[in-house]
Write a protein that holds these residues in place. Structure first.
Motif, PDB file in Angstrom:
ATOM      1  N   PHE A  77      62.761 -15.626  12.987  1.00 40.97           N
ATOM      2  CA  PHE A  77      62.260 -16.766  13.818  1.00 40.97           C
ATOM      3  C   PHE A  77      61.021 -17.058  13.655  1.00 40.97           C
ATOM      4  CE2 PHE A  77      65.886 -14.584  15.762  1.00 40.97           C
ATOM      5  CZ  PHE A  77      66.893 -15.896  16.110  1.00 40.97           C
ATOM      6  N   ARG A  78      60.558 -17.129  12.321  1.00 40.81           N
ATOM      7  CA  ARG A  78      59.183 -17.638  11.881  1.00 40.81           C
ATOM      8  C   ARG A  78      58.981 -19.014  11.407  1.00 40.81           C
ATOM      9  NH1 ARG A  78      56.652 -13.143  13.942  1.00 40.81           N
ATOM     10  NH2 ARG A  78      54.911 -13.344  12.188  1.00 40.81           N
ATOM     11  N   THR A  79      57.882 -19.301  10.694  1.00 39.91           N
ATOM     12  CA  THR A  79      57.825 -20.741  10.174  1.00 39.91           C
ATOM     13  C   THR A  79      57.857 -20.906   8.849  1.00 39.91           C
ATOM     14  OG1 THR A  79      55.980 -20.801  12.045  1.00 39.91           O
ATOM     15  CG2 THR A  79      56.139 -22.530  10.098  1.00 39.91           C
ATOM     16  N   ALA A  80      57.398 -20.009   7.931  1.00 38.89           N
ATOM     17  CA  ALA A  80      57.257 -20.104   6.493  1.00 38.89           C
ATOM     18  C   ALA A  80      57.713 -18.797   5.817  1.00 38.89           C
ATOM     19  CB  ALA A  80      55.835 -20.632   5.950  1.00 38.89           C
ATOM     20  N   VAL A  81      58.846 -18.404   5.842  1.00 41.32           N
ATOM     21  CA  VAL A  81      59.017 -17.226   5.160  1.00 41.32           C
ATOM     22  C   VAL A  81      59.486 -17.602   3.413  1.00 41.32           C
ATOM     23  CG1 VAL A  81      61.183 -15.330   4.639  1.00 41.32           C
ATOM     24  CG2 VAL A  81      60.172 -15.964   7.085  1.00 41.32           C
ATOM     25  N   GLU A  82      58.822 -16.780   2.599  1.00 38.52           N
ATOM     26  CA  GLU A  82      58.912 -17.139   1.298  1.00 38.52           C
ATOM     27  C   GLU A  82      59.904 -16.270   0.552  1.00 38.52           C
ATOM     28  OE1 GLU A  82      55.314 -17.872  -0.599  1.00 38.52           O
ATOM     29  OE2 GLU A  82      55.420 -20.142   0.356  1.00 38.52           O
ATOM     30  N   ASP A  83      59.875 -14.881   0.651  1.00 36.77           N
ATOM     31  CA  ASP A  83      60.631 -13.927  -0.020  1.00 36.77           C
ATOM     32  C   ASP A  83      61.083 -12.752   0.793  1.00 36.77           C
ATOM     33  OD1 ASP A  83      58.803 -11.752  -0.201  1.00 36.77           O
ATOM     34  OD2 ASP A  83      57.874 -13.257  -1.650  1.00 36.77           O
ATOM     35  N   PHE A  84      61.814 -12.086   0.350  1.00 30.68           N
ATOM     36  CA  PHE A  84      62.236 -10.999   1.250  1.00 30.68           C
ATOM     37  C   PHE A  84      63.062  -9.993   0.386  1.00 30.68           C
ATOM     38  CE2 PHE A  84      65.933 -13.416   1.447  1.00 30.68           C
ATOM     39  CZ  PHE A  84      67.121 -12.833   1.194  1.00 30.68           C
ATOM     40  N   SER A  85      63.396  -8.660   0.762  1.00 31.35           N
ATOM     41  CA  SER A  85      64.147  -7.737   0.268  1.00 31.35           C
ATOM     42  C   SER A  85      64.707  -6.762   1.299  1.00 31.35           C
ATOM     43  CB  SER A  85      63.556  -6.869  -0.743  1.00 31.35           C
ATOM     44  OG  SER A  85      62.441  -6.227  -0.159  1.00 31.35           O
ATOM     45  N   TRP A  86      66.112  -6.178   0.838  1.00 33.79           N
ATOM     46  CA  TRP A  86      66.881  -5.512   1.723  1.00 33.79           C
ATOM     47  C   TRP A  86      66.258  -3.946   1.680  1.00 33.79           C
ATOM     48  CZ3 TRP A  86      71.543  -8.625   2.988  1.00 33.79           C
ATOM     49  CH2 TRP A  86      71.944  -8.266   4.306  1.00 33.79           C
ATOM     50  N   SER A  87      66.076  -3.157   2.732  1.00 29.37           N
ATOM     51  CA  SER A  87      65.844  -1.715   2.412  1.00 29.37           C
ATOM     52  C   SER A  87      66.974  -0.965   1.849  1.00 29.37           C
ATOM     53  CB  SER A  87      65.326  -0.991   3.752  1.00 29.37           C
ATOM     54  OG  SER A  87      66.527  -1.033   4.585  1.00 29.37           O
ATOM     55  N   PRO A  88      66.964   0.078   1.223  1.00 26.54           N
ATOM     56  CA  PRO A  88      67.958   0.877   0.536  1.00 26.54           C
ATOM     57  C   PRO A  88      68.992   1.387   1.584  1.00 26.54           C
ATOM     58  CG  PRO A  88      66.016   1.553  -0.623  1.00 26.54           C
ATOM     59  CD  PRO A  88      65.557   0.524   0.675  1.00 26.54           C
ATOM     60  N   ASP A  89      68.398   1.442   2.809  1.00 23.32           N
ATOM     61  CA  ASP A  89      69.359   2.152   3.741  1.00 23.32           C
ATOM     62  C   ASP A  89      70.109   0.980   4.522  1.00 23.32           C
ATOM     63  OD1 ASP A  89      67.433   1.298   5.561  1.00 23.32           O
ATOM     64  OD2 ASP A  89      67.066   3.333   6.367  1.00 23.32           O
ATOM     65  N   GLY A  90      69.842  -0.218   4.396  1.00 20.71           N
ATOM     66  CA  GLY A  90      70.274  -1.389   5.017  1.00 20.71           C
ATOM     67  C   GLY A  90      69.830  -1.586   6.308  1.00 20.71           C
ATOM     68  N   THR A  91      68.854  -1.103   6.892  1.00 21.08           N
ATOM     69  CA  THR A  91      68.533  -1.166   8.370  1.00 21.08           C
ATOM     70  C   THR A  91      67.394  -2.290   8.461  1.00 21.08           C
ATOM     71  OG1 THR A  91      66.952   0.735   8.166  1.00 21.08           O
ATOM     72  CG2 THR A  91      69.155   1.087   8.681  1.00 21.08           C
ATOM     73  N   THR A  92      66.704  -2.406   7.432  1.00 19.21           N
ATOM     74  CA  THR A  92      65.354  -3.119   7.396  1.00 19.21           C
ATOM     75  C   THR A  92      65.214  -4.501   6.398  1.00 19.21           C
ATOM     76  OG1 THR A  92      64.337  -1.326   8.230  1.00 19.21           O
ATOM     77  CG2 THR A  92      62.798  -3.142   7.432  1.00 19.21           C
ATOM     78  N   LEU A  93      64.670  -5.608   6.858  1.00 17.98           N
ATOM     79  CA  LEU A  93      64.272  -6.695   5.812  1.00 17.98           C
ATOM     80  C   LEU A  93      62.857  -6.669   5.958  1.00 17.98           C
ATOM     81  CD1 LEU A  93      66.931  -9.429   6.930  1.00 17.98           C
ATOM     82  CD2 LEU A  93      66.973  -8.273   5.168  1.00 17.98           C
ATOM     83  N   CYS A  94      62.558  -6.788   4.524  1.00 20.45           N
ATOM     84  CA  CYS A  94      60.748  -6.575   4.162  1.00 20.45           C
ATOM     85  C   CYS A  94      60.753  -8.228   3.702  1.00 20.45           C
ATOM     86  CB  CYS A  94      60.386  -5.527   3.100  1.00 20.45           C
ATOM     87  SG  CYS A  94      58.755  -5.789   2.988  1.00 20.45           S
ATOM     88  N   PHE A  95      59.694  -8.983   4.269  1.00 19.67           N
ATOM     89  CA  PHE A  95      59.760 -10.318   3.736  1.00 19.67           C
ATOM     90  C   PHE A  95      58.218 -10.760   3.785  1.00 19.67           C
ATOM     91  CE2 PHE A  95      60.136 -10.455   8.495  1.00 19.67           C
ATOM     92  CZ  PHE A  95      59.307 -11.520   8.748  1.00 19.67           C
ATOM     93  N   THR A  96      57.874 -11.910   3.018  1.00 16.36           N
ATOM     94  CA  THR A  96      56.602 -12.555   3.226  1.00 16.36           C
ATOM     95  C   THR A  96      56.740 -13.663   3.940  1.00 16.36           C
ATOM     96  OG1 THR A  96      56.230 -11.594   0.521  1.00 16.36           O
ATOM     97  CG2 THR A  96      55.082 -13.458   1.506  1.00 16.36           C
ATOM     98  N   GLU A  97      55.670 -13.728   4.583  1.00 14.56           N
ATOM     99  CA  GLU A  97      55.542 -15.223   5.410  1.00 14.56           C
ATOM    100  C   GLU A  97      54.022 -15.641   5.076  1.00 14.56           C
ATOM    101  OE1 GLU A  97      56.066 -16.971   9.616  1.00 14.56           O
ATOM    102  OE2 GLU A  97      55.491 -15.144   9.642  1.00 14.56           O
ATOM    103  N   VAL A  98      53.934 -17.068   5.104  1.00 14.33           N
ATOM    104  CA  VAL A  98      52.633 -17.758   4.987  1.00 14.33           C
ATOM    105  C   VAL A  98      52.225 -18.093   6.384  1.00 14.33           C
ATOM    106  CG1 VAL A  98      51.459 -19.539   4.055  1.00 14.33           C
ATOM    107  CG2 VAL A  98      53.373 -18.811   2.576  1.00 14.33           C
ATOM    108  N   ARG A  99      50.779 -17.630   6.657  1.00 11.76           N
ATOM    109  CA  ARG A  99      50.233 -17.873   7.952  1.00 11.76           C
ATOM    110  C   ARG A  99      48.821 -18.347   7.837  1.00 11.76           C
ATOM    111  NH1 ARG A  99      53.215 -16.662  12.515  1.00 11.76           N
ATOM    112  NH2 ARG A  99      51.279 -16.370  13.908  1.00 11.76           N
TER     113      ARG A  99
END
Length: 214
Positions: free
Chosen positions: A114-136
């Protein structure tokens, strides 16, 4: 002699006539059915507002090339490790966020950021976490969020840095990401989630000289 010649001539004429009567095919219009074929299935709907980015504008370190189109290569779609879910970036009401839905046709999308400007992301190998880039505030940072529930976000980097494309190691402890450190100057960094330490792995600067030339 004349009889032999006449016989040979007759046989020749019969052969020519038979050849002329053969059916001729225009193979340029022959269609052969493909084996198997390829079937595509649409996963998202227009209401999902899937974002795609074409980067052909002024960048964070200077103006992009004027001719041609620079395609954004950072991941904006991912499949969960178990193959059951698909995540994508949604552009709606002026904000960009990660949405998750069932990889099979049907079902509503669930908003995971629930952000403003997410630009990219990836899923962790265990499926529990999303790692993403946001512009702020004009800078790019790396963030983490639970892939299943909740909205709590942990900031990994930010400030005056410009970090992109974070990916988690198999054990989930280390995050690797790309950092832009100035015009045509780039590096690869890692972050240890246990010690909170950053480590530079690789650095590169474009001097305008092709190193392949002697």
């Amino acid at each position: 002699m004349n009889k032999i010649f006449a016989a040979i001539l007759t046989i020749s004429l019969l052969a020519v006539n038979a050849e002329a009567k053969k059916i001729k095919f225009d193979y340029s219009v022959v269609n052969v059915p493909e084996e198997g074929g390829v079937n595509f299935e649409r996963i998202t709907d227009d209401a999902d507002c899937v974002l795609y980015t074409v980067n052909n504008r002024t960048g964070i370190f200077g103006k992009k090339k004027a001719s041609g189109v620079d395609w954004w290569v950072n991941p904006q779609i991912a499949i969960s490790p178990d193959g059951q879910k698909i995540a994508y970036i949604n552009l709606k009401n002026g904000t960009q966020n990660i949405m998750v839905k069932n990889a099979k046709k049907g079902g509503a999308s669930v908003q995971r950021t629930f952000r403003t400007a997410v630009e990219d992301f990836s899923w962790s190998p265990d499926g529990t976490t999303l790692c993403f880039t946001e512009v702020r505030n004009g800078h790019h940072g790396i963030y983490l969020v639970n892939a299943e529930q909740g909205s709590v976000v942990k900031q990994i980097s930010g400030g005056n840095d410009n970090d992109y494309g974070g990916v988690l190691s198999r054990d989930g402890n280390t995050i690797f990401f790309h950092r832009g450190e100035g015009f045509q100057s780039y590096s690869i960094w890692s972050y240890d989630r246990k010690t909170n330490l950053f480590f530079q792995l690789f650095s590169w600067h474009d001097t305008g000289v092709d190193s392949r030339k002697g």
